[in-house]
Design a protein around this motif. Structure first.
Motif, PDB file in Angstrom:
ATOM      1  N   GLY A   1      13.913  -8.460   2.300  1.00  0.00           N
ATOM      2  CA  GLY A   1      12.766  -8.612   1.416  1.00  0.00           C
ATOM      3  C   GLY A   1      11.658  -7.608   1.615  1.00  0.00           C
ATOM      4  O   GLY A   1      10.550  -7.799   1.124  1.00  0.00           O
ATOM      5  N   VAL A   2      11.944  -6.500   2.319  1.00  0.00           N
ATOM      6  CA  VAL A   2      10.946  -5.454   2.540  1.00  0.00           C
ATOM      7  C   VAL A   2      11.535  -4.112   2.117  1.00  0.00           C
ATOM      8  O   VAL A   2      12.626  -3.740   2.540  1.00  0.00           O
ATOM      9  N   MET A   3      10.815  -3.417   1.257  1.00  0.00           N
ATOM     10  CA  MET A   3      11.202  -2.079   0.824  1.00  0.00           C
ATOM     11  C   MET A   3      10.365  -1.070   1.607  1.00  0.00           C
ATOM     12  O   MET A   3       9.148  -1.200   1.676  1.00  0.00           O
ATOM     13  N   THR A   4      11.016  -0.074   2.176  1.00  0.00           N
ATOM     14  CA  THR A   4      10.317   0.963   2.939  1.00  0.00           C
ATOM     15  C   THR A   4      10.727   2.336   2.443  1.00  0.00           C
ATOM     16  O   THR A   4      11.752   2.496   1.783  1.00  0.00           O
ATOM     17  N   GLY A   5       9.926   3.332   2.788  1.00  0.00           N
ATOM     18  CA  GLY A   5      10.222   4.709   2.434  1.00  0.00           C
ATOM     19  C   GLY A   5       8.981   5.570   2.600  1.00  0.00           C
ATOM     20  O   GLY A   5       8.027   5.186   3.271  1.00  0.00           O
ATOM     21  N   ILE A   6       9.018   6.728   1.971  1.00  0.00           N
ATOM     22  CA  ILE A   6       7.887   7.661   1.963  1.00  0.00           C
ATOM     23  C   ILE A   6       7.487   7.859   0.507  1.00  0.00           C
ATOM     24  O   ILE A   6       8.325   8.200  -0.331  1.00  0.00           O
ATOM     25  N   PHE A   7       6.195   7.649   0.198  1.00  0.00           N
ATOM     26  CA  PHE A   7       5.688   7.798  -1.167  1.00  0.00           C
ATOM     27  C   PHE A   7       4.968   9.126  -1.298  1.00  0.00           C
ATOM     28  O   PHE A   7       4.123   9.470  -0.467  1.00  0.00           O
ATOM     29  N   TYR A   8       5.301   9.870  -2.355  1.00  0.00           N
ATOM     30  CA  TYR A   8       4.634  11.130  -2.681  1.00  0.00           C
ATOM     31  C   TYR A   8       4.004  10.966  -4.055  1.00  0.00           C
ATOM     32  O   TYR A   8       4.703  10.726  -5.035  1.00  0.00           O
ATOM     33  N   LEU A   9       2.683  11.086  -4.122  1.00  0.00           N
ATOM     34  CA  LEU A   9       1.987  10.955  -5.397  1.00  0.00           C
ATOM     35  C   LEU A   9       2.446  12.031  -6.375  1.00  0.00           C
ATOM     36  O   LEU A   9       2.641  11.776  -7.557  1.00  0.00           O
ATOM     37  N   THR A  10       2.650  13.249  -5.874  1.00  0.00           N
ATOM     38  CA  THR A  10       3.180  14.361  -6.668  1.00  0.00           C
ATOM     39  C   THR A  10       4.208  15.094  -5.815  1.00  0.00           C
ATOM     40  O   THR A  10       4.357  14.812  -4.617  1.00  0.00           O
ATOM     41  N   GLY A  11       4.892  16.046  -6.420  1.00  0.00           N
ATOM     42  CA  GLY A  11       5.910  16.790  -5.692  1.00  0.00           C
ATOM     43  C   GLY A  11       5.373  17.629  -4.561  1.00  0.00           C
ATOM     44  O   GLY A  11       6.094  17.941  -3.614  1.00  0.00           O
ATOM     45  N   ASP A  12       4.099  18.003  -4.618  1.00  0.00           N
ATOM     46  CA  ASP A  12       3.537  18.858  -3.560  1.00  0.00           C
ATOM     47  C   ASP A  12       2.493  18.135  -2.704  1.00  0.00           C
ATOM     48  O   ASP A  12       1.786  18.755  -1.931  1.00  0.00           O
ATOM     49  N   SER A  13       2.413  16.811  -2.826  1.00  0.00           N
ATOM     50  CA  SER A  13       1.443  16.063  -2.018  1.00  0.00           C
ATOM     51  C   SER A  13       2.069  15.655  -0.682  1.00  0.00           C
ATOM     52  O   SER A  13       3.279  15.667  -0.511  1.00  0.00           O
ATOM     53  N   GLU A  14       1.200  15.290   0.242  1.00  0.00           N
ATOM     54  CA  GLU A  14       1.664  14.816   1.540  1.00  0.00           C
ATOM     55  C   GLU A  14       2.236  13.409   1.386  1.00  0.00           C
ATOM     56  O   GLU A  14       1.689  12.573   0.676  1.00  0.00           O
ATOM     57  N   GLY A  15       3.329  13.131   2.057  1.00  0.00           N
ATOM     58  CA  GLY A  15       3.965  11.828   1.960  1.00  0.00           C
ATOM     59  C   GLY A  15       3.214  10.756   2.730  1.00  0.00           C
ATOM     60  O   GLY A  15       2.533  11.034   3.713  1.00  0.00           O
ATOM     61  N   PRO A  40       4.017   6.947   4.411  1.00  0.00           N
ATOM     62  CA  PRO A  40       4.993   5.887   4.671  1.00  0.00           C
ATOM     63  C   PRO A  40       4.524   4.570   4.047  1.00  0.00           C
ATOM     64  O   PRO A  40       3.373   4.187   4.224  1.00  0.00           O
ATOM     65  N   PHE A  41       5.405   3.932   3.300  1.00  0.00           N
ATOM     66  CA  PHE A  41       5.005   2.687   2.639  1.00  0.00           C
ATOM     67  C   PHE A  41       5.921   1.530   3.034  1.00  0.00           C
ATOM     68  O   PHE A  41       7.063   1.725   3.428  1.00  0.00           O
ATOM     69  N   THR A  42       5.354   0.348   2.901  1.00  0.00           N
ATOM     70  CA  THR A  42       6.087  -0.902   3.067  1.00  0.00           C
ATOM     71  C   THR A  42       5.665  -1.809   1.920  1.00  0.00           C
ATOM     72  O   THR A  42       4.479  -2.119   1.774  1.00  0.00           O
ATOM     73  N   LEU A  43       6.635  -2.192   1.096  1.00  0.00           N
ATOM     74  CA  LEU A  43       6.368  -3.111   0.000  1.00  0.00           C
ATOM     75  C   LEU A  43       7.103  -4.410   0.279  1.00  0.00           C
ATOM     76  O   LEU A  43       8.281  -4.394   0.636  1.00  0.00           O
ATOM     77  N   GLU A  44       6.405  -5.517   0.127  1.00  0.00           N
ATOM     78  CA  GLU A  44       7.016  -6.812   0.381  1.00  0.00           C
ATOM     79  C   GLU A  44       7.399  -7.464  -0.939  1.00  0.00           C
ATOM     80  O   GLU A  44       6.662  -7.390  -1.921  1.00  0.00           O
ATOM     81  N   MET A  45       8.555  -8.103  -0.932  1.00  0.00           N
ATOM     82  CA  MET A  45       9.033  -8.814  -2.108  1.00  0.00           C
ATOM     83  C   MET A  45       8.217 -10.080  -2.306  1.00  0.00           C
ATOM     84  O   MET A  45       7.966 -10.822  -1.355  1.00  0.00           O
ATOM     85  N   GLN A  46       7.738 -10.287  -3.521  1.00  0.00           N
ATOM     86  CA  GLN A  46       6.951 -11.491  -3.837  1.00  0.00           C
ATOM     87  C   GLN A  46       7.796 -12.491  -4.585  1.00  0.00           C
ATOM     88  O   GLN A  46       8.691 -12.186  -5.257  1.00  0.00           O
ATOM     89  N   ASP A  78       0.855  -1.192   0.000  1.00  0.00           N
ATOM     90  CA  ASP A  78       0.000   0.000   0.000  1.00  0.00           C
ATOM     91  C   ASP A  78       0.888   1.238   0.000  1.00  0.00           C
ATOM     92  O   ASP A  78       1.697   1.423   0.910  1.00  0.00           O
ATOM     93  N   VAL A  79       0.742   2.089  -1.023  1.00  0.00           N
ATOM     94  CA  VAL A  79       1.490   3.347  -1.072  1.00  0.00           C
ATOM     95  C   VAL A  79       0.561   4.547  -0.890  1.00  0.00           C
ATOM     96  O   VAL A  79       0.883   5.670  -1.266  1.00  0.00           O
ATOM     97  N   GLY A  80      -0.619   4.305  -0.322  1.00  0.00           N
ATOM     98  CA  GLY A  80      -1.541   5.394  -0.003  1.00  0.00           C
ATOM     99  C   GLY A  80      -2.488   5.789  -1.109  1.00  0.00           C
ATOM    100  O   GLY A  80      -3.098   6.852  -1.053  1.00  0.00           O
TER     101      GLY A  80
END
Length: 135
Positions: free
Chosen positions: A113-127, A129-135, A41-43
Motif C-alpha cells: 500500500g505504499v508507492m515509492t520512487g523519485i519525482f521530477y517536476l520537469t526533465g531537467d529538475s532535481e529529483g 524521493p517520494f512516498t505515496l500512501e494508498m488511501q 509529498d512529491v516535493g
C-alpha cells in the motif's frame, strides 16, 4: 560434454523464467495502481513556500488526476494528466500534463500500500524521493 549441455539447458530455463516473471511484475504494478488514491509529498510547494501534498489517481485508460492540498486539506490546485511508461523495460512513469508540462516518476515501486520512487517536476529538475500512501 553431457555436463555442459545439462548446465546450458538449466541456464536457458532460468533465463526464460526470469524473463516471463518480469513481464508479470509490470502488470501487477499497474493493477496495484488502479482504482486507488495515492497521497503524499512529491516535493511541491505553493508560490508562498507552503508545502503541498498531492493526491494521485491512475486510471487504466492512461489518464489520471492530481489534486494538490495544503496540510490542512485546503485545495490548492487540480490537474489532469496522461500517464504512460517511459519504456516497457523500466518502472519510470511519464505524467504528461499537456500545457502544464511533463513530470516523471522514476523507479516506481508499490509494496504493502505504499508507492515509492523519485519525482521530477520537469526533465531537467532535481529529483525528489517520494512516498505515496494508498488511501
Amino acid at each position: 560434454m553431457k555436463l555442459i549441455k545439462k548446465y546450458a539447458g538449466l541456464l536457458l530455463m532460468l533465463t526464460l523464467l526470469v524473463g516471463f516473471t518480469s513481464c508479470e511484475d509490470d502488470e501487477d504494478l499497474e493493477e496495484r495502481m488502479f482504482g486507488r488514491v495515492w497521497v503524499g509529498d512529491v516535493g511541491m510547494s505553493a508560490g508562498n513556500g507552503r508545502i503541498l501534498y498531492s493526491e494521485f489517481t491512475f486510471d487504466p485508460d492512461g489518464f489520471g488526476e492530481e489534486y494538490q492540498f495544503f496540510r490542512n486539506r485546503e485545495l490548492y490546485d487540480h490537474f489532469r494528466f496522461q500517464w504512460y511508461w517511459e519504456d516497457r523495460y523500466s518502472n519510470n512513469l511519464v505524467l504528461d500534463y499537456g500545457r502544464n508540462g511533463t513530470s516523471y516518476m522514476d523507479n516506481v515501486d508499490i509494496y504493502r500500500g505504499v508507492m515509492t520512487g523519485i519525482f521530477y517536476l520537469t526533465g531537467d529538475s532535481e529529483g525528489f524521493p517520494f512516498t505515496l500512501e494508498m488511501q
